[in-house]
Write a protein that holds these residues in place. Structure first.
Motif, PDB file in Angstrom:
ATOM      1  N   MET A   1       0.849  -1.199   0.000  1.00 17.39           N
ATOM      2  CA  MET A   1       0.000   0.000   0.000  1.00 17.39           C
ATOM      3  C   MET A   1       0.887   1.253   0.000  1.00 17.39           C
ATOM      4  O   MET A   1       1.974   1.248   0.565  1.00 17.39           O
ATOM      5  N   GLY A   2       0.379   2.282  -0.626  1.00 22.57           N
ATOM      6  CA  GLY A   2       1.137   3.528  -0.667  1.00 22.57           C
ATOM      7  C   GLY A   2       2.219   3.548  -1.736  1.00 22.57           C
ATOM      8  O   GLY A   2       3.180   4.311  -1.652  1.00 22.57           O
TER       9      GLY A   2
ATOM     10  N   HIS B   1       8.892  -4.238   1.874  1.00 19.14           N
ATOM     11  CA  HIS B   1       9.210  -3.001   2.603  1.00 19.14           C
ATOM     12  C   HIS B   1      10.551  -2.443   2.129  1.00 19.14           C
ATOM     13  O   HIS B   1      10.696  -1.228   1.954  1.00 19.14           O
TER      14      HIS B   1
ATOM     15  N   ALA C   1       7.842   0.011  -0.018  1.00 15.08           N
ATOM     16  CA  ALA C   1       6.425   0.055   0.381  1.00 15.08           C
ATOM     17  C   ALA C   1       6.326   0.317   1.873  1.00 15.08           C
ATOM     18  O   ALA C   1       6.816  -0.471   2.678  1.00 15.08           O
ATOM     19  N   PRO C   2       5.656   1.407   2.267  1.00 19.99           N
ATOM     20  CA  PRO C   2       5.572   1.727   3.694  1.00 19.99           C
ATOM     21  C   PRO C   2       4.617   0.818   4.454  1.00 19.99           C
ATOM     22  O   PRO C   2       4.731   0.678   5.674  1.00 19.99           O
ATOM     23  N   ARG C   3       3.707   0.200   3.722  1.00 20.99           N
ATOM     24  CA  ARG C   3       2.637  -0.559   4.382  1.00 20.99           C
ATOM     25  C   ARG C   3       2.251  -1.744   3.502  1.00 20.99           C
ATOM     26  O   ARG C   3       2.224  -1.626   2.282  1.00 20.99           O
ATOM     27  N   ILE C   4       1.966  -2.863   4.146  1.00 19.92           N
ATOM     28  CA  ILE C   4       1.574  -4.075   3.429  1.00 19.92           C
ATOM     29  C   ILE C   4       0.349  -4.668   4.114  1.00 19.92           C
ATOM     30  O   ILE C   4       0.305  -4.729   5.345  1.00 19.92           O
TER      31      ILE C   4
ATOM     32  N   MET D   1      -3.155  -9.824   7.478  1.00 19.87           N
ATOM     33  CA  MET D   1      -2.165  -9.260   8.401  1.00 19.87           C
ATOM     34  C   MET D   1      -1.474  -8.070   7.769  1.00 19.87           C
ATOM     35  O   MET D   1      -1.245  -8.018   6.574  1.00 19.87           O
ATOM     36  N   GLY D   2      -1.176  -7.101   8.625  1.00 15.89           N
ATOM     37  CA  GLY D   2      -0.588  -5.869   8.136  1.00 15.89           C
ATOM     38  C   GLY D   2       0.694  -5.527   8.871  1.00 15.89           C
ATOM     39  O   GLY D   2       0.781  -5.674  10.088  1.00 15.89           O
ATOM     40  N   THR D   3       1.671  -5.079   8.080  1.00 15.21           N
ATOM     41  CA  THR D   3       2.897  -4.520   8.661  1.00 15.21           C
ATOM     42  C   THR D   3       3.102  -3.144   8.053  1.00 15.21           C
ATOM     43  O   THR D   3       2.677  -2.873   6.938  1.00 15.21           O
ATOM     44  N   ARG D   4       3.748  -2.277   8.806  1.00 14.29           N
ATOM     45  CA  ARG D   4       4.116  -0.978   8.243  1.00 14.29           C
ATOM     46  C   ARG D   4       5.422  -0.513   8.854  1.00 14.29           C
ATOM     47  O   ARG D   4       5.718  -0.785  10.011  1.00 14.29           O
ATOM     48  N   VAL D   5       6.195   0.186   8.042  1.00 11.49           N
ATOM     49  CA  VAL D   5       7.509   0.642   8.486  1.00 11.49           C
ATOM     50  C   VAL D   5       7.586   2.163   8.565  1.00 11.49           C
ATOM     51  O   VAL D   5       8.612   2.718   8.945  1.00 11.49           O
ATOM     52  N   ASP D   6       6.475   2.828   8.192  1.00  6.82           N
ATOM     53  CA  ASP D   6       6.489   4.296   8.251  1.00  6.82           C
ATOM     54  C   ASP D   6       6.243   4.784   9.675  1.00  6.82           C
ATOM     55  O   ASP D   6       6.703   5.854  10.060  1.00  6.82           O
TER      56      ASP D   6
ATOM     57  N   VAL E   1      -3.935   5.132  -3.624  1.00  8.14           N
ATOM     58  CA  VAL E   1      -4.419   6.366  -2.986  1.00  8.14           C
ATOM     59  C   VAL E   1      -3.541   6.797  -1.815  1.00  8.14           C
ATOM     60  O   VAL E   1      -3.952   7.638  -1.015  1.00  8.14           O
ATOM     61  N   GLY E   2      -2.391   6.193  -1.687  1.00  9.82           N
ATOM     62  CA  GLY E   2      -1.535   6.553  -0.565  1.00  9.82           C
ATOM     63  C   GLY E   2      -1.670   5.566   0.568  1.00  9.82           C
ATOM     64  O   GLY E   2      -2.416   4.583   0.478  1.00  9.82           O
ATOM     65  N   VAL E   3      -0.955   5.846   1.637  1.00 10.87           N
ATOM     66  CA  VAL E   3      -0.791   4.859   2.698  1.00 10.87           C
ATOM     67  C   VAL E   3      -1.938   4.879   3.702  1.00 10.87           C
ATOM     68  O   VAL E   3      -2.237   3.870   4.331  1.00 10.87           O
TER      69      VAL E   3
END
Lengths: 100, 100, 100, 100
Positions: free
Chosen positions: A12-13, A64, A68-71, B77-82, C14-16
Motif C-alpha cells: 500500500m502507498g 518493505h 512500500a511503507p505498508r503491506i 495481516m498488516g505490517t508498516r515501516v512508516d 491512494v496513498g498509505v
C-alpha cells in the motif's frame, strides 16, 4: 507439519500497479526452495510450516525494502494430519470427481 | 517487525460447532502474551512477527491435538515501516474521522 | 438466507492512509440498515444475503467515486441452515465456553 | 463494473473431504457463463459484478442443498476503474516483469 498456502501480498502507498512487488515475492519464494504456483489472485505454495512462514516473512521484508511503507496480506492455509496432500492432489481430486 | 493480524482458524471434519476450538486457540494466544481481541469472525492480535507466527502454529497444533484432522485458516495481516500502529489506533482513526 | 460477513475493503493507488475510505464504507453499510461492528481489521456485518451484497457493491462504487482507481477486498462470510445465528451469539458461545 | 474474484467455499459439518462440493460449485460457476480457473486453494473467476455475485449465492444454495448445514467462504476480489484487466493479464504482467 506440512502446509498448503494461498498467499496474496498487497503493498500500500506505492501506486496502483504492484506487479513488480509480486515478482519480487515470487523470487523470494523460489529461492526458499518452495513449490509455488502463481495464479490470478495470489500464489499457492507448499512446504514445511517453518519454511513457508520464514518465506512469508522474507516477502514482507523484501517489499518493505523496495519502498512500500505498508503491506496488507491475505493468507488461506491448510494443514491436515489424517494424510499427506499436495497442491496437485487437491486439484486432481476435484477434476477426477468432475469427470465421473 | 510488528504485525497486526486477523486470524480465523476453521477445523474441518469435526462437526458443525467449532466454538470449543476457538476457545482453545484464544487460550493459546493469551498464553503467548499477545494482545488479542475476539470478534464475530475471528480474533485480532498484535505483536512481534515471530511471536505472532509461533502462536498461530501452536493454534494449529492444539486444534489437531484436540482431534481435528484438517484445518483451513484465513489470515489478514498488516505490517508498516512508516510508523508504529496499534489495533486501537486503527479503530480510533476511523471513529475520529467519522465524528468530524 | 442470512449471512454474517467480515468485510475489508482496501483502496489501492491512494496513498498509505485509507481511513477516510473505511469511514465512507461504514457510512454506506449503516445507511443500508445493516447491523455492523467495526474491528481492527475490517467490519463485521449481518443481514439478508441480497441486502449485504448490495451494500458491498455500494462500498466499491463509493470508494471508486472518491478517487480510488483500484480496490482489493477480502471477505469471510458464513451462512447456515441448521439454525439462526447472530454475531453476538458467535462471540457469546466462545465466551461462555471459556468461562466454564 | 467488472470483478476478478478468488472464491473458496468451505462446507462445515460434512466430514473432512469436501471435493464433491467444490465440483458442484465449479459446475454452478460454469453454468453461469463465468470465466473460471480452478487452483489449489480456490477458484478464480471473472465477470460482471452482478453475475459473479449471483453465482456465489447459487454456490451457497447448492452446497446447503447437498446437505451442508454450515458454510464459511473466503473471497478476495478486485475492481478497477482506471482500465480493464483480465485474469490472464494479471498473470502475464508478473511473468513479463520476471523475464526482464
Amino acid at each position: 507439519m506440512k502446509v498448503i498456502m494461498d498467499l496474496c501480498v498487497v503493498p500500500m502507498g506505492v501506486g496502483v500497479s504492484v506487479s513488480e512487488y509480486v515478482v519480487a515475492c515470487h523470487q523470494v519464494l523460489k529461492e526458499a526452495g518452495l513449490k509455488t504456483q502463481l495464479h490470478a489472485y495470489g500464489t499457492n505454495l507448499e512446504g514445511e510450516w517453518d519454511d513457508v512462514m520464514a518465506a512469508v516473512k522474507k516477502c514482507h521484508e523484501k517489499v518493505h525494502g523496495m519502498g512500500a511503507p505498508r503491506i496488507t496480506t491475505t493468507i488461506k492455509m491448510g494443514t491436515r494430519v489424517d494424510r499427506l496432500q499436495t497442491m496437485e492432489e487437491k486439484i486432481s481430486s476435484v477434476v477426477d470427481k468432475a469427470l465421473k
